[in-house]
Design a protein around this motif. Structure first.
Motif, PDB file in Angstrom:
ATOM      1  N   GLN A  63       0.849   1.692   5.231  1.00 30.28           N
ATOM      2  CA  GLN A  63       0.872   2.016   3.833  1.00 30.28           C
ATOM      3  C   GLN A  63       0.348   0.726   3.231  1.00 30.28           C
ATOM      4  O   GLN A  63       0.266   0.795   1.882  1.00 30.28           O
ATOM      5  N   SER A  64       0.374  -0.494   3.716  1.00 34.25           N
ATOM      6  CA  SER A  64       0.010  -1.688   3.177  1.00 34.25           C
ATOM      7  C   SER A  64      -1.287  -2.139   3.572  1.00 34.25           C
ATOM      8  O   SER A  64      -1.460  -2.012   4.899  1.00 34.25           O
ATOM      9  N   VAL A  65      -2.099  -2.621   2.683  1.00 39.10           N
ATOM     10  CA  VAL A  65      -3.686  -3.153   3.141  1.00 39.10           C
ATOM     11  C   VAL A  65      -3.375  -4.165   4.101  1.00 39.10           C
ATOM     12  O   VAL A  65      -4.203  -4.303   5.137  1.00 39.10           O
ATOM     13  N   SER A  66      -2.621  -5.296   3.904  1.00 40.76           N
ATOM     14  CA  SER A  66      -2.474  -6.337   4.867  1.00 40.76           C
ATOM     15  C   SER A  66      -1.997  -6.064   6.023  1.00 40.76           C
ATOM     16  O   SER A  66      -2.367  -6.783   6.904  1.00 40.76           O
ATOM     17  N   THR A  67      -1.388  -5.006   6.393  1.00 38.54           N
ATOM     18  CA  THR A  67      -0.857  -4.655   7.658  1.00 38.54           C
ATOM     19  C   THR A  67      -1.351  -3.770   8.317  1.00 38.54           C
ATOM     20  O   THR A  67      -1.160  -3.185   9.428  1.00 38.54           O
ATOM     21  N   ALA A  68      -2.217  -2.650   7.543  1.00 37.80           N
ATOM     22  CA  ALA A  68      -2.496  -1.434   8.097  1.00 37.80           C
ATOM     23  C   ALA A  68      -3.498  -1.443   9.230  1.00 37.80           C
ATOM     24  O   ALA A  68      -4.480  -2.656   9.075  1.00 37.80           O
TER      25      ALA A  68
END
Length: 750
Positions: A63-68
């Motif tokens: 759900q997060s761009v940095s960890t997706a």
């Protein structure tokens, strides 16, 4: 670079395989034959179950761009209604989705365009509205955005007659920091034509990657007794020094704030400003000093501050100060202390001299510690005999040739500097995850001869710094031996005549060489000889010095000998990845099952072929630039550039596709091969190893070489950098955020 997914080490495949195997009735386990068909099917099912489990475990992270994960980014992009860019630019994709709202709120500003250059393309850049460089009458709509009343170096008002006496200003012509103004040029943009027009926005791109190497052993170029001349480069080459380009508020607006080559004019530039803050700091500094007429000194400085005077000459600044202050006199010790303090306090931290003295561009370490750059100065050392050190100067540095001269009593032990390269090929101080994950069994540090006891028959031998070393002549391998540089390090390893690595007949014998720069210890060519039996030999992120001919290079006094790679033993698979190799030769008596070369440069030297395989091996090349002759029994090549004669033994098997080769070369089943003739050369900006533009394709090279390799990328050693995709993505995003009616111009500064 494309994202290469790493295999997770969670053991889920094995866990689910065991669970499924335990659930099977015993009769089916017994009937599973030697081919283990049932077992293989269960492993496939277990792999799919492991993927489902990982997907469930990562629902929150996705759900997060940095960890997706990469597959989740298009769904997140739909939420902010942004257009996805090329899949070959994963870093730019992630940054674009993460900062879409940020970009839209600041659309139309030069700040967001510069951030797009960094985020989407991964380059540094400077944006200049060419309208503001036109000779025109200013009007009230310009507001505070109009240029200052006079430019910094030439003191020329906007639209005024250019002052050609400022040497450094001439060096800035055509770049983002140019101070001259031009007449409108309405032609289409091509080279220097058509740049200056009302709708044009110049995006000056710095595409070279700049890296800092610290603690490097300098090479002695000349020792005449009174002084020593060194090169920063450990191999003895004269290479230009670069600014790191790290963002610095003090240097914003100066050429050294960008990752570009340094010059003597830049680093000698001084600017003195006097304001209330400078006066206050000088007051605090001189609180305990005894000087005559201190009130008159501060009154003189206050006059300078009120008039807004800016001095670009140290002697002029101090002469005026001495002339208007009775308490100061030339040669007086108290006055010298005042002037030295003022030299530090009043100097603009963004000027070139302050940048040089800060040590952010280079550092030097002597036998008594770090050398103060306040006592050093930039100077041309093209002819060292014309330059002499004086009592107040410990060292002279030539940033354009990468040289330094010091006194005989100040020997250099190590230097720190920045250099540039078109891509991460060969040895270099960049991130290498494979080296970071290995734990060393033996550590080599400090430079000098390497003790033979450091090399075991197996394990990990790690060079832990950037010093120069002298290697032993022979080692043995029995198991898996890894010889590597530490992550972020680039040691220079010298070989005398040959370095022979002998493998045993063990079934798991494997050799890995990672991150080392090999050079010849003397004027004679050297060799790395792979002998014995191996399951696999891997050469990754290494440089085998191609050497240099002093007759063809004016900056060299003597030739630099080359280091070749020779295979004379039995190797199951030979892998060369992201490396620069002088010459790869596989002997006719050797037995090599397969040769795989990726993202590498093969350079011929000493009249030998760049790639010669005399054994019956399968040779696969992808993203390789070959400067010289090729002799192969069979070839399977993609996205390669061949510049010399090609002798292929088997034309019935193999294929050459999406590549460039000489027009008279006979190739097996060529597909979309561009034929090179004499009119196409030179192809590269430079073919001299050590040059910042080594093997970069020229802007006027044939178009197929620049964009018709596999995946529509450029051919050759920098194929995997995906430069065309990054430039196209940048064009797409800048068009999206530029004001209506403005036109971006991409201008390559490096």
């Amino acid at each position: 670079m494309s994202e290469r997914p790493m295999m997770p080490r969670d053991g889920l495949e094995g866990y689910y395989h065991r669970k499924l195997w335990e659930m099977l009735p015993g009769i089916y386990k017994q009937r599973d034959g030697d081919d283990a068909t049932l077992d293989r099917m269960l492993r496939l099912i277990a792999g799919q179950a492991a993927q489902l489990r990982r997907s469930q475990d990562r629902m929150w992270e996705n759900q997060s761009v940095s960890t997706a994960d990469s597959w989740a980014l298009p769904y997140l992009a739909d939420l902010v209604a942004t257009r996805m860019i090329s899949e070959f630019n994963p870093r730019g994709r992630r940054a674009d989705v993460a900062k879409t709202i940020y970009y839209r709120r600041r659309a139309g500003t030069s700040t967001v365009i510069e951030e797009l250059i960094r985020d989407i393309a991964g380059w540094q850049g400077r944006v200049v509205e060419k309208m503001r460089r036109l000779v025109r009458m200013p009007h009230r709509l310009d507001g505070p955005l109009v240029d200052p009343p006079t430019t910094h170096l030439t003191k020329t008002p906007p639209g005024g007659i250019a002052d050609l006496r400022a040497v450094e200003s001439m060096g800035r012509t055509g770049g983002p920091f140019e101070e001259f103004h031009r007449l409108p040029d309405v032609r289409s943009h091509s080279g220097h034509n058509g740049r200056f027009n009302l709708p044009n926005v110049g995006c000056h791109l710095y595409r070279l990657e700049v890296f800092e190497v610290d603690g490097v052993t300098p090479s002695v170029l000349d020792d005449d007794g009174d002084s020593r001349l060194y090169t920063f480069d450990p191999s003895g080459r004269s290479i230009p020094l670069y600014s790191s380009g790290k963002l610095d508020e003090d240097a914003d607006g100066a050429p050294h704030s960008m990752p570009d080559a340094l010059s003597c004019e830049q680093l000698n530039q001084v600017v003195y400003r006097v304001d209330d803050e400078v006066i206050r700091r000088l007051w605090d500094h001189l609180a305990d000093e005894t000087i005559d007429e201190p009130a008159q000194l501060y009154e003189t400085l206050a006059k300078f501050a009120r008039k807004g005077l800016v001095f670009d000459d140290r002697q002029r600044f101090f002469r005026l100060l001495l002339a208007y202050t009775d308490g100061l006199s030339e040669g007086d010790s108290d006055s010298e202390r005042v002037l030295d303090a003022l030299d530090d306090i009043a100097m603009d931290p963004g000027c070139g001299r302050a940048f040089f003295e800060s040590g952010r561009c280079l550092q030097m370490l002597g036998d008594e510690g770090k050398l103060s750059l306040r006592d050093a100065g930039p100077a041309s050392l093209e002819d060292p005999d014309l330059v002499e050190l004086n009592a107040s100067t410990e060292a002279l540095v030539d940033p354009e040739l990468g040289r330094v001269t010091v006194g005989e009593d100040t020997p250099l032990e190590a230097v720190t500097y920045c250099y540039a390269t078109p891509g991460r090929v060969g040895a270099g101080p960049w991130y290498r995850p494979a080296a970071q994950m290995r734990s060393p069994d033996s550590v080599v540090v400090g430079g000098g001869p390497v003790d033979e006891s450091k090399f075991g028959a197996e394990g990990v031998v790690q060079f832990d710094d950037n010093r120069s070393y002298q290697l032993v002549s022979e080692i043995s391998v029995d198991g898996e031996l890894v010889i590597q540089a530490a992550d972020g390090r680039r040691p220079y390893v010298e070989i005398e005549e040959s370095f022979r690595v002998i493998g045993s007949d063990a079934a798991d014998c494997r050799l890995v060489v990672d991150g080392l720069w090999f050079g010849a210890a003397d004027d004679e060519p050297a060799r790395i000889v792979v002998d014995g039996e191996y399951e696999q030999v891997v050469v990754r992120n290494c440089t085998l010095d191609p050497g240099a001919d002093a007759s063809a290079d004016d900056t060299l006094d003597d030739d630099i000998a080359a280091v070749a790679l020779e295979v004379v033993g039995d190797v199951g698979e030979l892998v060369v990845e992201s490396s620069i190799v002088e010459g790869l030769h596989i002997d006719a008596e050797a037995t090599v099952g397969a040769v795989r070369i990726e993202d590498a440069a093969l350079v011929a030297a000493n009249g030998e072929p760049a790639l010669a395989v005399e054994s019956s091996s399968d040779v696969e090349l992808e993203g390789v630039t070959v400067l010289g002759e090729v002799q192969l029994p069979r070839i399977d090549a993609s996205s390669c550039i061949f510049t010399g004669d090609m002798e292929i033994g088997n034309y019935q098997q193999g294929c050459v596709r999406y590549s460039a080769a000489p027009e008279d070369a006979d190739l097996p089943r060529p597909y979309r091969v561009f034929r090179l003739s004499e009119r196409h050369f030179p192809l590269f900006v430079s073919s001299r190893f050590g040059d910042p533009y080594f093997l970069r394709l020229r802007d006027h090279a044939p178009a197929p070489l620049r964009s018709e390799a596999e995946h529509q990328m450029e051919m050759g050693v920098y194929h995997s950098a995906f430069q065309p995709a990054r430039r196209d993505d940048l064009q797409t995003k800048i068009d999206e955020y530029l004001p209506f009616g403005q036109h971006p111009l991409f201008i390559d500064q490096t």
